[in-house]
Design a protein around this motif. Structure first.
Motif, PDB file in Angstrom:
ATOM      1  N   SER A   6       2.432  -7.990 -15.239  1.00 25.45           N
ATOM      2  CA  SER A   6       2.221  -7.428 -13.899  1.00 25.45           C
ATOM      3  C   SER A   6       2.096  -8.540 -12.869  1.00 25.45           C
ATOM      4  N   GLN A  29       2.031  -0.328 -11.767  1.00 28.11           N
ATOM      5  CA  GLN A  29       1.635   0.178 -13.080  1.00 28.11           C
ATOM      6  C   GLN A  29       0.665   1.356 -12.937  1.00 28.11           C
ATOM      7  N   ASP A  81       6.902  -1.635 -13.015  1.00 30.92           N
ATOM      8  CA  ASP A  81       5.871  -2.049 -13.971  1.00 30.92           C
ATOM      9  C   ASP A  81       5.587  -0.892 -14.921  1.00 30.92           C
TER      10      ASP A  81
END
Ligand SMILES: Nc1ncnc2c1ncn2[C@@H]1O[C@H](COP(=O)(O)OP(=O)(O)OP(=O)(O)O)[C@@H](O)[C@H]1O
Ligand SMILES: [Mg+2]
Lengths: 268, 281
Positions: free
Chosen positions: B56, B103, B180
């Motif tokens: 990330s 994410q 992500d």
């Protein structure tokens, strides 16, 4: 742990949009015009001097609640929780001739101290209670039939800077997330140590929880900001204006405007 | 390949070029150590690695959201640093071309309603109003989220939040998509849809950079795989086939999973990285 009850109350009263999502008269009005109309009604209720007229306003709020798919019992419960709170404490003294001189109606004998209730006192008091009842009812009605994001949008239109409104919206959004985190943490702790957690241990968990929450929210805000930057935010807020007004909205506005004109002419 | 990038970038000039990039959080938590990568237009790159290996972080760096402590990250030969993004013209151009799906969908959905979240990007990137409505219609059709538009993000399930977050990025129609963990938290059908979107033939010229743990999708969505090891060091990069067949490499980096099988009464346990290897047993 009792805290959970408080949390779910907070969640219910702050985040439930159940009534606002129902299809009813008030829900179908354009938020801007609805708020404007409510403002006019509230001003009427504050200016009017006639008990009969204010009573009619109060009845109007009940009718509007019914037409908006709100059960009367539920609505009365919601509003009468607040009404005594405001009116009795502040309004009670007005009953007595010490504050509102006039013809004596009843004397309460408490030995050396014997206050008297005057006729004009009763009138003043009922006017006051009714006025509180009407204004509280309309305020509750507005908040029940409006989704919070619509309220935010209206704030924006009435000249509150967009950035404030956005921050308010973000706070609201993430308050829920944090409430949920706390709730889940309690559940997680309870599932590991059982419901019979000693209160001292409970306090420790709560303390740790707050520190943890701080860190979580700090990191969250950092990431939210990044997500905003990533989609083109540069300190200036742009929003989609998608209000639509129809005949119903104009009728509502005309009705409330007529109400305030009546108040000023006949009941003021 | 069609060159949609103007004269400066063709297949021989990297889109992103990272040279000896180091990054640490709060000055003490190392997240990337000496990363060197070049990413070319149209490439599909997957970053794989264990939890906390810096995937990330690397993606944030590519999107110009954080900046390297040492070394350089450049986009079409322009250094990505705070100074570059202070220039509104560059910032807008970059943000229009590079889309990022986070994410955690909760950080990406900060508006009062789903609809406002989806149009946040186009509104702030100065798209025309009609264009915004057209794209909104299109994206809600693709992701099947029409019924969610007036809801608040906090009323959505994790998977629905993910879909909305994806929509809020895809509506910008970026030609470089940074994603992500594309399939985390999605049901199989939605996962499939997202993968199909990533490999859509009509968008072949689009550059896609993803991070994932899901080795099953790597081969399909990428033509280059980078394996990130401890503290964000690139252990190896290459074609998916060669990386996925290297069981030792995958096991060392927590990527291979240990399967236990039950054959009649016998249970036996062995490691492997890829579902295909099952059938060869
Ligand atoms: N905001 C932050 N502050 C401090 N440390 C951080 C922060 N974000 C990440 N880290 C640390 O940096 C390292 C790399 O994190 P990163 O999120 O890039 O990993 P990742 O490969 O994406 O992991 P995952 O697969 O779990 O998403 C980790 O050790 C992590 O603990
Ligand atoms: Mg990650």
């Amino acid at each position: 742990m009792k805290d959970n009850g408080l949390l779910s109350f907070l969640k219910d009263s702050l985040f439930s949009e159940e009534c606002a999502l129902r299809g009813g008269l008030l829900q179908s009005l354009d938020p801007r015009i609805k708020v404007l109309g409510f403002a006019l009604i509230l001003v009427s209720a504050l200016l009017a001097r006639s008990i009969g007229f204010i009573f009619c306003l109060y009845l109007l709020s009940l009718c509007l609640a019914l037409f908006s798919g709100i059960k009367l019992g539920f609505f009365l419960k919601r509003t009468w929780v607040f009404i005594p709170l405001f009116s009795l404490i502040i309004g009670l003294p007005a009953l007595f001739s010490n504050f509102t001189p006039g013809e004596e109606l009843l004397r309460i004998n408490l030995g050396s101290f014997s206050p008297a209730i005057s006729v004009s006192g009763v009138l003043t008091f009922s006017l006051f209670v009714l006025r509180v009842a009407a204004t509280v009812s309309f305020a509750v009605l507005l908040s029940m039939t409006m989704r919070h994001f619509q309220l935010l949008k209206v704030l924006r239109i009435f000249g509150i800077p967009q950035v404030f409104v956005m921050v308010l919206g973000i706070c609201y959004r993430y308050l829920y997330l944090l409430v949920e985190i706390v709730e889940n943490t309690y559940l997680a702790v309870r599932s590991r140590v059982g419901a019979g957690l000693h209160y001292r241990a409970g306090q420790q968990v709560a303390g740790w929880n707050i520190a943890f929450l701080w860190m979580r929210s700090y990191r969250l805000s950092e990431n939210v900001y990044m997500a905003m930057l990533s989609r083109g935010y540069r300190g200036q807020v742009h929003v989609l204006e998608d209000f639509k007004t129809g005949l119903k909205d104009w009728l509502w506005l005309i009705f409330t405007a007529a109400l305030i004109i009546c108040t000023l002419r006949f009941f003021h | 390949m069609v060159n949609i990038y103007g004269s400066i970038d063709n297949m021989h000039t990297p889109l992103f070029s990272l040279k000896d990039v180091w990054f640490s959080y709060l000055g003490k938590i190392p997240a990337l150590s000496g990363v060197d990568i070049d990413i070319y237009p149209g490439q599909k790159v997957s970053l794989v690695g264990a939890n906390g290996s810096g995937k990330s972080t690397l993606l944030h760096l590519l999107d110009g959201l954080i900046f390297a402590d040492r070394g350089s990250v450049s986009f079409l030969a322009k250094r990505l640093e705070a100074k570059a993004f202070a220039d509104e013209k560059f910032d807008r151009e970059f943000r229009r071309r590079v889309g990022f799906v986070f994410q955690n969908p909760d950080v990406q959905l900060f508006c009062p309603t789903v609809k406002e979240d989806i149009v946040f990007g186009p509104l702030h990137l100065g798209f025309e109003k009609n264009e915004i409505s057209r794209r909104l219609e299109k994206i809600i059709g693709i992701l099947d989220i029409g019924s969610l538009l007036d809801r608040s993000a906090h009323q959505l399930s994790v998977g629905e939040k993910r879909k909305v977050a994806i929509a809020s990025t895809l509506i910008i129609e970026p030609d470089i998509l940074i994603f992500d963990e594309p399939t985390a938290g999605l049901d199989p059908q939605t996962s499939r849809k997202i993968i199909d979107l990533l490999v859509d033939r009509s968008l072949e010229s689009r550059t896609v950079i993803t991070s994932t743990h899901d080795l099953h999708i790597v081969e399909e969505i990428s033509d280059v795989v980078c394996v990130l090891g401890q503290k964000g060091r690139i252990i190896r990069s290459g074609q998916p086939g060669s990386i996925l067949s290297d069981a030792d490499l995958l096991a060392e980096n927590n990527l291979a999973h240990i399967h236990s099988h039950r054959h009649k009464d016998k249970v036996h346990v062995h490691e492997h990285a890829h579902s295909e290897h099952h059938s060869q047993e």
